[in-house]
Design an enzyme around this catalytic site. Structure first.
Site, PDB file in Angstrom:
ATOM      1  CD  GLU A  25      -2.803   1.075   2.520  1.00 24.31           C
ATOM      2  OE1 GLU A  25      -3.111   0.048   3.226  1.00 24.31           O
ATOM      3  OE2 GLU A  25      -3.742   1.992   2.531  1.00 24.31           O
ATOM      4  CG  ASN A  70      -7.769   2.281   5.466  1.00 25.62           C
ATOM      5  OD1 ASN A  70      -8.600   1.511   5.276  1.00 25.62           O
ATOM      6  ND2 ASN A  70      -7.098   2.414   6.669  1.00 25.62           N
ATOM      7  CG  ASN A 170      -9.281  -1.421   1.837  1.00 26.33           C
ATOM      8  OD1 ASN A 170      -8.874  -2.520   1.866  1.00 26.33           O
ATOM      9  ND2 ASN A 170      -9.302  -0.383   2.636  1.00 26.33           N
ATOM     10  CD  GLU A 171     -10.288  -2.598   6.340  1.00 29.21           C
ATOM     11  OE1 GLU A 171     -10.061  -1.328   6.633  1.00 29.21           O
ATOM     12  OE2 GLU A 171      -9.444  -3.551   6.613  1.00 29.21           O
ATOM     13  CE1 TYR A 237      -3.276  -6.088   8.963  1.00 29.13           C
ATOM     14  CE2 TYR A 237      -5.484  -5.408   8.807  1.00 29.13           C
ATOM     15  CZ  TYR A 237      -4.196  -5.327   8.233  1.00 29.13           C
ATOM     16  OH  TYR A 237      -3.957  -5.094   6.900  1.00 29.13           O
ATOM     17  CD  GLU A 283      -5.975  -4.714   4.106  1.00 28.29           C
ATOM     18  OE1 GLU A 283      -6.014  -4.282   5.458  1.00 28.29           O
ATOM     19  OE2 GLU A 283      -6.336  -3.932   3.279  1.00 28.29           O
ATOM     20  CD  GLN A 330       0.396  -2.358   3.748  1.00 26.95           C
ATOM     21  OE1 GLN A 330       1.220  -1.692   3.076  1.00 26.95           O
ATOM     22  NE2 GLN A 330      -1.012  -1.650   4.396  1.00 26.95           N
TER      23      GLN A 330
HETATM   24  O1  AHR Z   1      -2.789  -2.529   6.202  1.00 22.72           O
HETATM   25  C1  AHR Z   1      -3.015  -1.228   6.931  1.00 22.72           C
HETATM   26  C2  AHR Z   1      -4.822  -1.061   6.846  1.00 22.72           C
HETATM   27  O2  AHR Z   1      -5.375  -1.859   7.435  1.00 22.72           O
HETATM   28  C3  AHR Z   1      -5.199  -0.849   5.380  1.00 22.72           C
HETATM   29  O3  AHR Z   1      -5.038   0.236   4.700  1.00 22.72           O
HETATM   30  C4  AHR Z   1      -6.482  -1.114   5.627  1.00 22.72           C
HETATM   31  O4  AHR Z   1      -7.326  -1.771   4.601  1.00 22.72           O
HETATM   32  C5  AHR Z   1      -6.834  -1.774   6.929  1.00 22.72           C
HETATM   33  O5  AHR Z   1      -7.644  -1.333   7.845  1.00 22.72           O
END
Ligand code: AHR
Length: 494
Positions: A25, A70, A170-171, A237, A283, A330
């Protein structure tokens, strides 16, 4: 004594190597100062850091997702193509930073070609329009004598890029996202994006923007977008300062994957949809320390985090019929396995299990029987927002195990995470039907204690130790060291 029993005919499914994919990103030093550093003696003529490329290549990532995250929800791709000196510098409101646009679509495609990976582009559904998404597909894949395909040619790229994978935003559910939508509005908007993108190139494959995999958002989005998409994207995450919460948290993916598979089955059945829809975990990672934008998300990974990463990958292998694509978030510097400065790089702890899985865990996933000590997690102290009610999922096996049969090399590969912080676990590995093991190689990822990290000064606190196994027969014994990840390559005779 723990026991692992393997029946080579008792299989789960095929492991799709696309679960070893990555994500880059425009955020902090991932692109600029990570994969791309113009003028650096370490870079090639395109500005790509050669040392980074070498470490990335060893991970054998089948797909690279880009440009966000994001970031994409405020990104206009047209700003990032054409002569470098004419590219405009823009504000990036996702990460409160500035975007030079010196790395854009053509640079991304060139990078993918160099590291031999397939590009996956996520389109801007925040400030972006249907027209822009259509134009992006035409710029990349168009073969007609029309404006956007011709613009690519003008920029020196006669042949189409044939970008196959395209994400629909995305999200889009999150208040942190530029242009957040509710699920119903997202579905309406995404259908219109999907239509024109597919009309522009019917061969592309689309990803709906999911959430956790088990939420109301996921249900509504799948019901609305199932006719248009090939993948439903979900994110996760996890992480905690508490060792056991940290290493067990990746089992959340098992909840997400079984729930999401049920949603997919239901929608495909009720709408009579013939094409398959798979989950793309586009992700995933341990991420809980460097969460604020001002930290540039430069998480420093411990050995415990590496054990969590191996547990994540094991869970993707166990659910290989559901999850066909997964992108570690990432690639460089930003919550990443590779960490650079201007003089070089070091490999973070999490790099090592990723490398071993990418190289050896493939073929047919076996339904391994595992009998070992269990661990209950009564008071999970996870801090990451996606991780809820971890204790519900336990008790957990101390040894997290997957087994795959690689038909090409005729070997069984065991991936074993011993999450026990204190004790080694002696284990019998038994093959059914008189199949036998003949020697093998063990690779162990470990370090002095679970909190240890690698750094520029101490690059090898956590690394891979390799040794040959002088053993054979129908049953073998192996001792899995405390807080370790071990990959055993076991040649088999049937
Ligand atoms: O990977 C960091 C961020 O985590 C990304 O930009 C977003 O998609 C997620 O919230």
């Amino acid at each position: 004594m723990a026991r692992i029993k393997l029946d080579l005919e008792r299989t789960i499914g095929q492991v799709d190597r696309r679960i070893y994919s990555g994500f880059a990103e425009h955020l902090g030093r991932c692109i600029y100062g990570g994969i791309y550093e113009e003028g650096s003696p370490l870079s090639d003529e395109h500005g790509f850091r050669k040392d980074v490329m070498e470490s990335v290549r060893a991970l054998r990532m089948p797909i690279l997702r880009w440009p966000g995250g994001n970031f994409v929800s405020g990104y206009h791709w047209i700003d990032g193509v054409g002569p470098l000196e004419k590219r405009s510098r823009k504000v990036d409101l996702a990460w409160f930073s500035e975007e030079s646009n010196r790395f854009g679509t053509d640079e991304f495609i060139a990078y993918c070609r160099t590291i031999e990976t397939e590009p996956y582009i996520c389109v801007n559904m925040g400030t972006g329009t249907i027209d822009e998404a259509q134009a992006w597909v035409e710029y990349c894949n168009g073969t007609s004598n029309t404006y956007w395909a011709n613009l690519r040619r003008q920029h020196g790229h006669e042949e189409p890029y044939n970008v196959k994978y395209w994400g629909l935003g995305n999200e889009m559910y999150g208040p942190w996202q530029i242009g957040k939508l509710n699920a119903g509005d997202y579905v309406k908007k995404a259908i219109e994006f999907a239509k024109v993108m597919k009309w522009t190139d019917p061969t592309i494959e689309l990803f709906s923007c999911g959430e956790s995999g088990w939420s109301e958002w996921d249900r509504i989005v799948l019901e609305g977008l199932a006719p248009y998409v090939n993948y439903h994207s979900v994110h996760i995450y996890t992480g905690s300062d508490d060792y056991y919460s940290n290493v067990m948290a990746p089992h959340q993916t098992e909840r997400a994957l079984s729930n999401c598979q049920a949603l997919i089955n239901n929608v495909r059945f009720s709408q009579n949809i013939e094409h398959p829809i798979h989950v793309a975990y586009d992700e995933w990672n341990v991420w809980f320390r460097a969460r604020e934008p001002q930290t540039a998300l430069e998480e420093q990974y411990t050995l415990a985090d590496a054990l969590a990463i191996a547990t994540y990958l094991n869970s993707f292998v166990r659910h290989c019929d559901t999850v066909k694509i997964a992108n570690l978030a990432q690639l460089v510097n930003v919550i990443a396995p590779i960490f650079t400065n201007k003089e070089g790089l070091f490999l973070q702890t999490i790099y090592h299990p990723l490398r071993l899985f990418g190289e050896y865990v493939q073929g047919t996933a076996l339904d391994a029987f595992v009998d070992c000590e269990m661990y209950s997690l009564p008071n999970a102290t996870e801090t990451a927002p996606w991780s809820r009610r971890l204790s519900d999922l336990g008790p957990f096996k101390m040894l997290d195990v997957t087994a795959t049969l690689n038909e090409a090399s005729n070997e069984v590969v065991l991936a074993v995470v011993n999450r026990d912080r204190e004790r080694a676990h002696a284990t019998t590995i038994h093959l059914a039907d008189n199949a036998t093991i003949e020697g093998g190689i063990a690779y162990e990822v470990n370090g002095a204690h679970p909190d240890i990290v690698n750094s520029f000064e101490q690059r090898d606190n956590v690394g891979i130790k390799e040794h040959h196994l002088d053993l054979g027969g129908n049953s073998i014994n192996y001792v899995f060291a405390p807080h370790s990840f071990t990959l055993l390559r076991l040649p088999v005779k049937r």
